[in-house]
Structure formats: structure tokens, C-alpha cells
Design an enzyme around this catalytic site. Sequence first.
Site, PDB file in Angstrom:
ATOM      1  CB  CYS A   1      -0.899  -0.012   1.239  1.00 15.18           C
ATOM      2  SG  CYS A   1      -1.837   1.502   1.510  1.00 15.18           S
TER       3      CYS A   1
ATOM      4  CB  CYS B   1      -2.931   3.682  -5.706  1.00 18.45           C
ATOM      5  SG  CYS B   1      -4.105   2.757  -4.681  1.00 18.45           S
TER       6      CYS B   1
END
Length: 285
Positions: free
Chosen positions: A92, A204
Amino acid sequence: MATKLQDGNTPCLAATPSEPRPTVLVFDSGVGGLSVYDEIRHLLPDLHYIYAFDNVAFPYGEKNEDFIVERVVEIVTAVQERYPLALAVVACNTASTVSLPALREKFAFPVVGVVPAIKPAARLTANGIVGLLATRGTVKRSYTHELIARFANECQIEMLGSAEMVELAEAKLHGEDVSLDALKRILRPWLRMKEPPDTVVLGCTHFPLLQEELLQVLPEGTRLVDSGAAIARRTAWLLEHEAPDAKSADANIAFCMDMTPEAEQLLPVLQRYGFKTLEKLAVSG
């Protein structure tokens, strides 16, 4: 290029327990980390994998930094108490930019983070214009701007922060169609440019899951770059040189933080990625 979703015929690589293998945790706030896990698994298929996603606090991109650090440490601790880990991957971007120092201070095993692939994008661009597509948190953080200053100071960097794209990727894994109109609206600032980015960093880990749709919306020839392959190579090196001898013969397992109906619906997807079961992880705090 970004990785593609596995199709429904992908075999379950860990359907039954086998010989003890090094245990690797891949963690994300949602299912975007599966794009990173997929790259690691292709390079290192014979590991014991744990995938954990925080569907209680998802998405992290809108949370404050202190909350993220505390939450990530709690979850990795809870996994480590059940399965001694050889290595953990924080798949992440938002969590990586704020939690790695705390994780590396607390745990003896290596912890790998994910950073936007600014450096390779700066090498690949032909027109000198690089797009960074990330969460709003990643776009704003000083760490991202330091990467740009260090590796892409001769490029024109166009940044777009979107929480909606994270939701679109999650919905896709739940079997919903991705709205190309929604993507066009999100990408409108680039699509209106006289000379748009020819190289786009997927900053992302959710966004590689939308690769096919992004390529339909962005100008023809646009390159999509993510850090999944680099993370896989780093994982392989650390397992060989620095990881403790933490092994398990168990089948691959996925953990959520709350067994909601939405989480249960992900089990077939997780099984296609090689995870036999999905369980709720008890987290203190």
C-alpha cells in the site's frame, strides 16, 4: 506494464499443505495489494503466502498518519503472533510512506514497502511528461515530492489524486463493471492537455487492477508503470540474504479484519489467487 488480473482458470497454487516454506505476509488496506502479490508469486511461487486486508479502516488514503502507523503495526503484530514471518510486504503506497520506520523498528524480519515508480517512468518517457496517478494522500506527501525531485527533476510531472479509482478497483474485484465514463471524468485534466503524459505511474497498488480500462481511456501508446516487479525482485533478494528461518507447511490464507458480506464475496477471487480460505483476524487496540 501493469499486471493483469488472473483469469478464472488460474490454479490454486496452495490448495493443500506441503513442505514447510518461508512465510511471507502481503498487506494492504484493500485488495489492491493483490497486484503486488501476483508479481511476487510469479517470481517466487513456492512460498507460504498470507494476504491481509484492512476492510475496517479502508481506505487509508484519507486517514491521518498516526492512525495508519498504529493500525498497520497492530495488524502485522496480530499476523506474526499466528504465523512467524520471514518477510512482510506493505503493498500500500499510503501505508508504506508513513509506517515502514515503525515496522522495521519493531520486527526483526525484513519489511518491504511500495513507492511510486517515479524513477523508471522518468527513464521511459519520450516527451518528458510523466503522470502520477495515486491517492490524494500520496500526491500530497512530502515523500512523493522528494522522489520526484531526486529522480525526475528534468521531467514535467502531472499529478492526479483519486479516491474514487480505489473504489472502482475494489468494485471490479467484486464483479462489477468499471465505468469508462467515470475514468474519463477522473482523467479529464490529462485528456484535455495539448500534450498529455506519455508515461503514467500507477502510484496506488489498486490501480494495476484497472490497467485494461485505463488503456482504453488514455491516449494510444501511453505506458503504464508500477513497482510490482521491482518489489518481487527485492523480496527474493531479502529472503535469500536477510530473512529469518520462519516457515510453514500450511496452505495460503487470507485475513480480513471484519467478516462482512462484502468480504465473503471476495473468497472466490482470493481462491483464484491461490488462497484457500478467508478468515477474520483478531486485532488488539
